[in-house]
Every structure is written in C-alpha cells, then in structure tokens.
Design a protein around this motif. Structure first.
Motif, short mmCIF file in Angstrom:
data_model
loop_
_atom_site.label_atom_id
_atom_site.label_comp_id
_atom_site.label_asym_id
_atom_site.label_seq_id
_atom_site.Cartn_x
_atom_site.Cartn_y
_atom_site.Cartn_z
N PHE A 72 0.82 -1.21 0.00
CA PHE A 72 0.00 0.00 0.00
C PHE A 72 0.85 1.27 0.00
CE2 PHE A 72 -2.22 -3.36 2.42
CZ PHE A 72 -3.30 -3.55 1.58
N ARG A 73 2.14 1.13 -0.30
CA ARG A 73 3.02 2.29 -0.29
C ARG A 73 3.65 2.46 -1.67
NH1 ARG A 73 6.65 2.56 5.08
NH2 ARG A 73 7.09 4.55 4.07
N SER A 74 3.75 3.69 -2.09
CA SER A 74 4.38 3.98 -3.38
C SER A 74 5.89 3.91 -3.24
CB SER A 74 3.97 5.37 -3.85
OG SER A 74 2.60 5.39 -4.17
N THR A 83 -9.61 15.96 8.97
CA THR A 83 -9.53 15.29 7.68
C THR A 83 -8.54 15.99 6.74
OG1 THR A 83 -11.39 16.57 6.80
CG2 THR A 83 -11.91 14.48 7.89
N PRO A 84 -7.26 16.06 7.07
CA PRO A 84 -6.31 16.79 6.22
C PRO A 84 -5.83 15.99 5.02
CG PRO A 84 -5.17 15.87 8.11
CD PRO A 84 -6.64 15.56 8.31
N HIS A 85 -5.62 16.66 3.89
CA HIS A 85 -4.80 16.09 2.84
C HIS A 85 -3.34 16.41 3.18
CE1 HIS A 85 -4.32 20.13 1.23
NE2 HIS A 85 -5.59 20.23 0.86
N PRO A 86 -2.35 15.87 2.44
CA PRO A 86 -0.96 16.06 2.84
C PRO A 86 -0.55 17.52 3.01
CG PRO A 86 -1.10 14.28 1.28
CD PRO A 86 -2.48 14.88 1.35
N GLY A 87 -1.05 18.41 2.17
CA GLY A 87 -0.71 19.82 2.31
C GLY A 87 -1.22 20.40 3.62
N MET A 144 5.56 19.46 9.47
CA MET A 144 6.38 18.56 8.68
C MET A 144 6.34 18.98 7.21
SD MET A 144 5.06 14.95 10.31
CE MET A 144 6.13 13.95 9.25
N SER A 145 7.29 18.47 6.44
CA SER A 145 7.24 18.69 5.00
C SER A 145 6.30 17.65 4.37
CB SER A 145 8.62 18.57 4.37
OG SER A 145 9.05 17.21 4.38
N ILE A 146 5.76 17.98 3.21
CA ILE A 146 4.90 17.03 2.51
C ILE A 146 5.68 15.77 2.16
CG2 ILE A 146 3.58 16.62 0.39
CD1 ILE A 146 2.69 19.52 0.48
N ASP A 147 6.94 15.94 1.75
CA ASP A 147 7.75 14.76 1.41
C ASP A 147 7.91 13.83 2.61
OD1 ASP A 147 8.07 15.56 -1.19
OD2 ASP A 147 10.08 16.41 -0.89
N ASP A 148 8.15 14.39 3.79
CA ASP A 148 8.30 13.56 4.99
C ASP A 148 6.99 12.87 5.35
OD1 ASP A 148 10.97 14.08 5.28
OD2 ASP A 148 10.70 15.68 6.76
N ILE A 149 5.89 13.57 5.17
CA ILE A 149 4.58 12.97 5.44
C ILE A 149 4.32 11.80 4.52
CG2 ILE A 149 2.08 13.39 5.24
CD1 ILE A 149 2.73 16.30 6.17
N GLN A 150 4.56 12.00 3.24
CA GLN A 150 4.28 10.96 2.26
C GLN A 150 5.26 9.79 2.36
OE1 GLN A 150 1.25 11.65 1.65
NE2 GLN A 150 1.27 11.72 -0.59
N ARG A 151 6.45 10.06 2.88
CA ARG A 151 7.46 9.00 3.00
C ARG A 151 7.00 7.92 3.97
NH1 ARG A 151 11.38 12.16 3.96
NH2 ARG A 151 11.88 12.44 1.76
N ASP A 152 6.29 8.31 5.02
CA ASP A 152 5.77 7.32 5.98
C ASP A 152 4.43 7.80 6.49
OD1 ASP A 152 5.31 5.36 7.85
OD2 ASP A 152 7.37 5.35 8.62
N ARG A 179 -0.36 12.60 19.39
CA ARG A 179 0.10 13.89 19.91
C ARG A 179 -1.06 14.85 20.14
NH1 ARG A 179 3.71 18.23 16.42
NH2 ARG A 179 3.97 19.80 18.06
N TRP A 180 -1.97 14.89 19.19
CA TRP A 180 -3.08 15.84 19.28
C TRP A 180 -4.27 15.31 20.07
CZ3 TRP A 180 -2.73 16.38 13.27
CH2 TRP A 180 -1.58 17.10 12.93
N GLY A 181 -4.34 13.99 20.24
CA GLY A 181 -5.50 13.41 20.92
C GLY A 181 -6.76 13.48 20.08
N LYS A 182 -6.61 13.39 18.76
CA LYS A 182 -7.75 13.49 17.84
C LYS A 182 -7.75 12.31 16.87
CE LYS A 182 -7.87 17.52 19.75
NZ LYS A 182 -8.51 17.54 21.08
N THR A 183 -8.89 12.06 16.24
CA THR A 183 -8.97 11.09 15.16
C THR A 183 -8.54 11.77 13.87
OG1 THR A 183 -10.76 9.86 16.24
CG2 THR A 183 -10.51 9.58 13.85
N VAL A 184 -7.54 11.23 13.22
CA VAL A 184 -6.94 11.87 12.04
C VAL A 184 -7.20 11.02 10.80
CG1 VAL A 184 -4.77 12.56 10.94
CG2 VAL A 184 -5.15 13.01 13.38
N VAL A 185 -7.75 11.66 9.78
CA VAL A 185 -7.93 11.03 8.47
C VAL A 185 -6.92 11.66 7.53
CG1 VAL A 185 -9.51 10.65 6.55
CG2 VAL A 185 -10.39 10.64 8.89
N LEU A 186 -5.84 10.93 7.23
CA LEU A 186 -4.83 11.44 6.31
C LEU A 186 -5.21 10.97 4.91
CD1 LEU A 186 -2.23 12.89 5.66
CD2 LEU A 186 -0.95 10.84 6.35
N LYS A 187 -5.74 11.91 4.13
CA LYS A 187 -6.31 11.58 2.83
C LYS A 187 -5.21 11.33 1.79
CE LYS A 187 -8.96 15.30 2.84
NZ LYS A 187 -10.05 16.31 2.65
#
Length: 516
Positions: free
Chosen positions: A196-198, A387-391, A399-407, A418-426
């Motif tokens: 599931f990873r590019s 519900t954030p997209h990478p940007g 973080m940088s977008i590259d670092d986010i997408q790397r893992d 860290r935030w104590g929230k439900t995160v949807v990384l689109k």
C-alpha cells in the motif's frame, strides 16, 4: 484484517508452530490457496498453459505447491528454476512425480526458452522472491525478472505475483528496478505494508488475500487494520422500521463562501447520502438563495455576513441557541480564510470545547485557520475528526509534505496520539488513526478522486455516520471506505478521467445497499 510488517509476519509464522502449523503445512496451504484463486479468477485453468518462475526460498516453495495443484486441475505447467532446488526438496520431488516440465535457468543459454515461454504462456506465476528479499537483484534473477517485465504484457498473459511482486520491499514499498508489474498479487495470510506504499503499490495490480490457515488471534495485538467489507457490514448503522428522522441523527454543516459555494452542497449531500436523518446548512445569508435552487433536502440557517458571501463574527450569536440540537457539526468545507471567518471559528470551537456537544468534524479551511495558532489542538474538544490532505497535514504538523508521504502510517499515528484526535490522512490508501494508536487503512487508490470537491463529500459522509451513533473512529473509517467504494463504482462506469465529486453522491447509497 491486520496489515503486517515482514518481521511481524515472521513472528506470526513462528508462533504457528505452537498451533500445529509448521512451515511445511503453511506452504502446502499457501500453494493450494494460490492455485484455487488462479483457477477461480480465470474461469478454470484446465487446458491453459502456466509458467511458474521458481526462486530459491520459501516463495519458490509456495510456487512449487501451486504448480502441483494447477497441474492437478488440468493446466499445462512448466517450471522455470532460477536456481536449482535441493535434491531433498519434497515439493520439487512431487512435481517430478507428476512429470511437470522443469527448466533450469543455468542451462538456458541466452534465456531463449524463457523468452518463448513468456510469450506463449496463458498464465505466469511470479514465485521468485517474497518477504525475505533484502538485497538488490542481480545476475540471472535480474535478467529473468527484467524479461518478465518486458515481454509478459505483450500478449494477453495474466501475470500473478505470489505474496509480493518480486523485488518489492514488504515494509517500505520500494521496488528494485527489475521488479515486474503484476496483474494480480495474491498475498498470503495477511497483507504487507509495502503493498500500500508507493512506488510498490503501482506494481501490485489487483490485490487478493489468501487465507493460509493462520489463527487470527496471533495477530490480534497488531494495531494496523485493512478495512474489509465484513467490517463495514458489521459497523453500518441499523435502519429500524420504526425509525423517524431523529433516529438517524442531525448534522449541522457550516460551510461555503463566495468562491466555494459548491463545497457546501457537496458536504451537505455527503451527510444525507449516508443516511443522516436531518442536515442543516449554515452559511453566509447571501449564498442561501443560490444553494436553495440546488439543495432541496436540507434545512437552512442563514448567517450574518462580514461582507457578501463571507461569514462574519456576529454569526456566532445566530448559532448559540441551536447548535446543541445537533449530534454532529461539520465545519470548514469551502469556508474561506477571511479574518472575520477566523474570528467566528474561534468562538464556535471554544464553545464546543466547553460543552463537548455536538461532536466535531473539521475539514479544509477550518484546518488551515487552526494551523495559524501554536498548539492549535488545545482549542478543540478531547476528540474530534480532522480530515487533512498532505498539504493541510504539513501546515498542521510543521512537517514537509515529502516527509509525510514518505511514511504516512507513522505520520497519521504520531499526530493522532500527539493531538488526541482522530486523524484522516487523505490520499491514495487513506489512513485513519485513533488517539490510542490504532490505524485503519482503505485499500483503494483511485486517481479519479484527485479532483476538487471529493474531500467535501468525504467530510459530509463522516459527519453523517457520526450523527447516526458511530464512534468517531468508526465513523471516519466507515466514511472513508464508503467514499472509496463509491469512487470505484463510478470509475467502473465512467473511468477515472473526468470523474466529478457530484458523481459520488448517488453512488454512496448504492454502495451501502450492496453491502447490506
């Protein structure tokens, strides 16, 4: 369905020994399962020619068992051994007893026999490397896999990868230059991270999960799950015959601005199409007549404006007496980032943080406005859905977008904790992370969803499901999965070019009906 690393898979296989499932039994189960799946997906292998590329390790052993069972189903099987198997290899001996043809790469000068088989075989099974591959591919292995990549798709051959396309890293998703692209990957026991990873995901083709008899309890402590149809069926809100609209929850959507009117429509309809009983759209009052011509099923709460089409700070007073009547509040879709809107958002969030009602889903400009504050998460209630997209994730996390997408997995998991929230990384293979460390993944990557407005539909779907009583984590995962399956339904009809966000709306209830 758990998603595992190669080390976790190794530990699970070791634990199988204590359950009377030694490696030899798992290999027998794996080969049989692979043969069955190939038989089913081709409408029967009898009379078809099958080339099995056999590597030196357990993946090659699985391929030998699969070859035996394909032969027993009437296929004409040829083995191509990239390295000679040991003389006492039971599974190789069994293929010999069936007189299955075997060619060793060492004796195939110039790989001419391989070239001929690649072009004339109906089915090619890649059983060269599995999760154990750790070094770069070289020598005859590189030559054979490169030939497979060059020649196999020139005709109508079906290329099937056993467990992983050879050369794909099971954890990182990186690929060796020689890695061939499969039409179908039949992964064994549990899916692996790298599928599931590019860029590895580009080589997988259609992913099929093969049960090889591993007790599910052996993976129960792994916090990473693939969303399955069985899970979706179990979690979908019930629809009792005695229901009224209050039974299915009320959603308040605060969305839209002069430049993003459509976002309010898409978010509201997303909530309605997953079954919310009532959706109220609160928006700048000058936009209400525009939306009313298109959106007949919602109720409206026109809000005071700072300027035409921009919600102003005075709007908070208009919501004060009504906001508690809703189970879920979705805010941010197309809201804009005007200073007056930012002031309004601050008030709404501070009020919900105090009352903890309604539950909160934050998307788009709500996230962008929050990211302007240090420790912005302290402005929110104990849990809500982001519900954030990478940007947007980059702005929220620093973080940088590259670092986010790397893992993406680590990013979603770390930020949710860290935030104590439900995160949807689109994005492709959307991640849903809970504050307690659990993560679910949607097994879909659809370029058709990379268009304006699809995120608004998703946010609405999550809000609509939360209003019907699902936990925020379940609502987020269910919404992501329904949204992805709606995208697949539209893609099957229209293709992935020109797919519009609005196309997803009528598909959502069809997906739910199909699951039920």
């Amino acid at each position: 369905m758990k998603i595992v690393t190669s080390e976790e898979m190794r530990q699970i296989e070791q634990a199988c020994e204590a359950h009377g499932l030694p490696t030899s039994v798992l290999m027998d189960n794996a080969g049989l399962a692979v043969a069955r799946h190939i038989d089913q997906m081709t409408g029967g292998v009898s009379g078809r020619s099958v080339l099995v590329l056999i590597g030196p390790g357990n993946n090659g052993g699985d391929g030998l068992v699969a070859a035996r069972h394909l032969h027993d189903r009437g296929a004409g099987v040829t083995l191509y051994l990239l390295k000679a198997r040991p003389a006492n290899d039971k599974n190789f001996i069994l293929t010999g007893e069936r007189r299955i043809a075997a060619i060793e790469a060492e004796s195939d000068k110039g790989l001419g026999k391989l070239d001929s088989l690649l072009l004339t075989s109906d089915i090619i099974l890649d059983a060269v490397f599995g999760t154990g591959k750790s070094r770069g591919i070289s020598g005859v292995f590189k030559q054979v896999l490169e030939r497979l990549g060059q020649k196999a798709h020139q005709g109508k051959q079906l290329v099937v990868a056993l467990d992983l396309p050879s050369g794909l890293d099971a954890d990182a998703g990186t690929v060796d230059p020689a890695t061939p692209t499969a039409d179908v990957t039949i992964t064994l026991g549990f899916p692996k991270h790298g599928l599931f990873r590019s860029p590895g995901a580009e080589t997988v083709g259609r992913l099929v999960l093969a049960d090889i008899g591993i007790p599910p309890d052996l993976a129960k402590d792994i916090p990473f799950d693939l969303i399955t149809d069985d899970w979706l069926k179990a979690v979908l809100p019930k629809r009792p015959l005695s229901a009224n609209k209050g039974t299915f929850g009320k959603v308040l959507v605060i969305a839209g601005s002069v430049n993003y009117i459509g976002a309010a429509y898409l978010a509201s309809m997303g909530a309605a199409r997953v079954g919310a009983g009532l959706v109220t759209l609160a928006l700048a009052k000058s936009l209400q007549p525009v939306l009313a011509t298109k959106l007949a099923e919602t109720t409206y709460l026109p809000l005071p404006e700072a300027e035409p089409g921009i919600i102003g700070p005075d709007a908070a007073g208009a919501l004060k007496s009504t906001i508690d009547n809703y189970e879920t509040l979705l805010i941010g879709c197309g809201l804009g980032q005007h200073p007056a809107t930012a002031e309004f958002l601050d008030y709404i969030l501070s009020r919900i943080s105090e009352t903890k009602r309604p539950t909160l889903v934050l998307d788009a400009d709500a996230l962008n406005l929050l990211s302007l504050h240090t420790q912005w998460w302290r402005r929110l209630p104990p849990d809500c859905v982001l519900t954030p997209h990478p940007g947007e994730m980059a702005r929220l996390s620093g973080m940088s977008i590259d670092d986010i997408q790397r893992d993406r997995l680590k990013t979603a998991q770390d930020m949710a904790k860290r935030w104590g929230k439900t995160v949807v990384l689109k994005g492709a293979f959307t991640m849903i992370a809970a504050p307690d460390g659990r993560v679910r993944l949607s097994g879909y990557a659809n370029p058709g969803l990379a268009s304006a407005g699809t995120g608004d539909v998703l946010a609405g779907a999550i809000a609509g499901l939360a209003a019907q009583g699902l936990s925020l984590y379940d609502a987020a995962a269910c919404g992501v999965a329904l949204h992805a399956k709606a995208g697949e339904m539209v893609r099957s009809e229209l293709g992935d070019t020109g797919m519009l966000a609005g196309d997803l709306l009528p598909a959502l209830p069809k997906v739910i009906k199909g699951l039920k």
